[in-house]
Enzyme design. Structure first.
Site, PDB file in Angstrom:
ATOM      1  N   GLU A 214     -38.575  -7.860  23.880  1.00 14.31           N
ATOM      2  CA  GLU A 214     -38.666  -8.489  21.910  1.00 14.31           C
ATOM      3  C   GLU A 214     -37.182  -8.216  21.506  1.00 14.31           C
ATOM      4  OE1 GLU A 214     -42.485  -6.426  20.869  1.00 14.31           O
ATOM      5  OE2 GLU A 214     -40.750  -5.116  20.431  1.00 14.31           O
TER       6      GLU A 214
ATOM      7  N   HIS B 172     -39.584  -1.162  49.941  1.00  8.49           N
ATOM      8  CA  HIS B 172     -41.381  -1.876  50.667  1.00  8.49           C
ATOM      9  C   HIS B 172     -41.494  -1.811  50.336  1.00  8.49           C
ATOM     10  CE1 HIS B 172     -39.720   1.076  53.590  1.00  8.49           C
ATOM     11  NE2 HIS B 172     -39.203   1.926  53.138  1.00  8.49           N
TER      12      HIS B 172
ATOM     13  N   LYS C  85     -51.134 -11.468  17.561  1.00 14.66           N
ATOM     14  CA  LYS C  85     -52.018 -10.665  15.985  1.00 14.66           C
ATOM     15  C   LYS C  85     -52.267 -11.420  15.848  1.00 14.66           C
ATOM     16  CE  LYS C  85     -48.879  -6.420  15.953  1.00 14.66           C
ATOM     17  NZ  LYS C  85     -48.025  -5.671  15.218  1.00 14.66           N
TER      18      LYS C  85
HETATM   19  O1  F6P Z   1     -44.762   1.258  15.665  1.00  9.89           O
HETATM   20  P1  F6P Z   1     -45.371   0.141  14.902  1.00  9.89           P
HETATM   21  O2  F6P Z   1     -45.746  -0.316  14.060  1.00  9.89           O
HETATM   22  O3  F6P Z   1     -47.443   0.736  15.785  1.00  9.89           O
HETATM   23  O4  F6P Z   1     -45.785  -0.881  16.567  1.00  9.89           O
HETATM   24  C1  F6P Z   1     -45.178  -0.485  17.374  1.00  9.89           C
HETATM   25  C2  F6P Z   1     -44.973  -1.680  18.186  1.00  9.89           C
HETATM   26  O5  F6P Z   1     -45.245  -3.121  17.756  1.00  9.89           O
HETATM   27  C3  F6P Z   1     -44.724  -4.401  17.708  1.00  9.89           C
HETATM   28  O6  F6P Z   1     -44.259  -3.918  16.620  1.00  9.89           O
HETATM   29  C4  F6P Z   1     -44.344  -5.319  18.340  1.00  9.89           C
HETATM   30  O7  F6P Z   1     -44.716  -5.094  19.707  1.00  9.89           O
HETATM   31  C5  F6P Z   1     -43.639  -3.727  18.715  1.00  9.89           C
HETATM   32  O8  F6P Z   1     -42.231  -3.860  17.561  1.00  9.89           O
HETATM   33  C6  F6P Z   1     -43.473  -1.970  17.715  1.00  9.89           C
HETATM   34  O9  F6P Z   1     -42.668  -0.679  19.088  1.00  9.89           O
END
Ligand code: F6P
Length: 528
Positions: free
Chosen positions: A324, A353, A455
């Site tokens: 990320e 394995h 998203k």
């Molecule tokens: O803590 P939040 O804002 O719920 O985000 C959860 C996760 O989603 C992200 O924003 C995207 O995967 C991560 O960087 C983060 O750890």
């Protein structure tokens, strides 16, 4: 091996193994293919990284897109002296001792962490590493009143159903962790849990605590409903680097993990990785290895293989931290670079394995990172001269030699044991190596624009579903293929997506069914 080659190998080991004698943490780069000249050529990058790490620690804006500081390195040094730290310890102690109970007065026995990504992976790694996989009333932590820990880290009804089966709502505390306070997966689990409590005529707020940024949707919701506690999360600490902050602290304090010692480990590594000479600085060297091995473009996969069952979640944790942070389309100058570094792994011994066949004989597109835990949990004799631990060591060294014999590349980390201190050191080492590598390749390691676009796309799919379902309800009964139904619903270009949502609905909604037509190789749906 011929003696002169052997000597080279021994000398290389001595030269390129970095050791912190007090903690006995060592990292050996001798098994990587690089020359002193290649390290020399990185000097300008080392200088830039050292300068930029200084700026990060001085509190300058280092996440330009989000205009945020990046404070996980500096905050953890002062965190133990803060009011927030004291309030977490006090809260956890009141829960442990039974001063704070659930609504019916019964002592809390379990805590559910509801979070995703950086709001779950660190606590998961820590729990597994320190408390192990099996929690029962005989463990020290349980005997001392600490809580058993469960996780909800997705939006999967199966996960929720499994938890509901084992959870006693009266004695369970719910810790909702979300930095942004609006992450849908976490919100879904919270809403489902609120419903579950309402159905049992129990007050969810009397069993709930939150960790989130001030003013977030979750913050407003938790304070508005009078939850047991709301802990503030700093804006300047990203999810994937939050394990040394409040996010790691609350679950640790509730479950008997020595968080102070974990922070000591992280700060110890922070000191070590501030070493000015890059050749003596484990994070600079680690980043340099990644850079040289992958030609600055991530052309080799990072395979993380801890020879320790307790560290099985390390590769999952590293996957988010590395991928990320480093997987970016644009560099800091706005050029398209499509950077990244693949991470996979599991646990050593067992892995022999699974994927080791390919590492040994197949594609030479990786470098392995072995992590050896020197202390055996127990001496379990196998023969007169061997025991369980000597076998694990033998398999690690044997695999190392076999891979080296094939010209494959290896980094080896050795720690005396897996306790809070070593875990803190490991996490801090990789956090800094990631930040340094990001400077080498000129990218912002602290944002995640790609996750935003996924998203948004998911929101689009849900909106399409609503539109189609509303139209179908209006039509009042229809039979046809996805193409025909999409046409009737007014979205002919979305036939593939309409088919996918009808597949899901056919299995979950009594009003929708489907039959497969062999002739056209398509499903035919009936919506009542
Ligand atoms: O803590 P939040 O804002 O719920 O985000 C959860 C996760 O989603 C992200 O924003 C995207 O995967 C991560 O960087 C983060 O750890």
């Amino acid at each position: 091996m011929r003696p002169e080659k052997m000597n080279n190998w021994i000398e290389r080991n001595i030269e390129y193994t970095l050791v912190d004698a007090e903690s006995q943490f060592s990292i050996d780069f001798a098994g990587m293919k690089f020359s002193p000249a290649e390290l020399d050529a990185l000097q300008p990058k080392f200088e830039r990284a050292a300068r930029e790490m200084g700026r990060i620690e001085a509190g300058e804006i280092k996440n330009p897109d989000e205009k945020r500081k990046v404070t996980h390195f500096s905050d953890r040094k002062v965190y133990p002296q803060s009011e927030l730290f004291a309030s977490v310890e006090a809260f956890a102690e009141q829960v442990r001792s039974g001063k704070i109970t659930g609504e019916t007065g019964r002592k809390f026995e379990a805590v559910v962490v509801n979070g995703i990504g950086g709001s779950a992976l660190g606590p998961q790694l820590m729990q597994f590493a320190i408390n192990g996989p099996y929690w029962n009333e005989k463990t020290d932590a349980a005997r001392n009143g600490y809580l058993k820990l469960y996780f909800l880290d997705n939006t999967d009804s199966a996960e929720f159903a499994d938890l509901s089966e084992v959870m006693d709502p009266e004695t369970t505390l719910h810790l909702v962790i979300s930095k942004s306070g609006g992450t849908q997966e976490t919100k879904n689990n919270m809403i489902a849990m609120e419903e579950l409590y309402a159905a049992r005529k129990l007050s969810f707020p009397k069993h709930a605590a939150a960790i989130t940024m001030k003013g977030s949707e979750l913050d407003r919701h938790a304070r508005g409903s009078n939850w047991l506690a709301v802990f503030e999360m700093a804006e300047s600490i990203g999810g994937r680097t939050s394990e040394t902050s409040i996010v790691g602290h609350v679950p640790a304090a509730l479950t008997g993990v020595k968080f102070g010692r974990f922070l000591e480990g992280a700060c110890r590594m922070d000191e070590w990785t501030r070493t000015a000479d890059p050749r003596k600085n484990p994070a600079m060297m680690l980043a340099a290895m990644w850079y040289i091995a992958g030609e600055g473009k991530g052309n080799r996969n990072m395979v993380i293989v801890p020879y320790s069952d307790r560290l099985i979640l390390l590769s999952r944790y590293m996957q988010q931290l590395v991928m990320e942070s480093l997987g970016k389309e644009l560099d800091l100058d706005g050029r398209v670079v499509h950077q990244g570094l693949n991470v996979f792994g599991n646990k050593g011994g067992t892995d022999a394995h699974a994927f080791i066949q390919q590492l040994n004989d197949g594609r030479d597109d990786f470098f392995a990172t072995f992590i050896e835990v020197l202390k055996d949990a127990e001496k379990l004799p196998i023969t007169d001269s061997t025991d369980m631990g000597t076998y694990l060591h033998g398999f690690l060294e044997g695999l190392s030699a076999a891979l080296r014999g094939k010209g494959r590349q290896i980094i080896t980390i050795r720690v005396p044991q897996v306790s809070e201190l070593e875990l803190g050191m490991l996490i801090a080492l990789y956090e800094r190596a990631v930040a340094i590598y990001a400077e080498f390749i000129n990218i912002n390691a602290f944002h995640q624009p790609g996750v935003q676009s996924y998203k948004l796309a998911a929101k689009g799919v849900l909106a399409l579903r609503e539109k189609v379902m509303a139209k179908l309800a209006e039509l009042g009964g229809i039979t046809g293929t996805a193409i025909e139904i999409a046409e009737k619903a007014g979205c002919p270009d979305d036939a593939v997506e309409v088919g996918a949502l009808l597949d899901k609905a056919a299995v979950n909604c009594p009003a929708v069914s489907r039959k497969f037509c062999e002739k056209s190789n398509q499903w035919v749906y009936t919506v009542k």
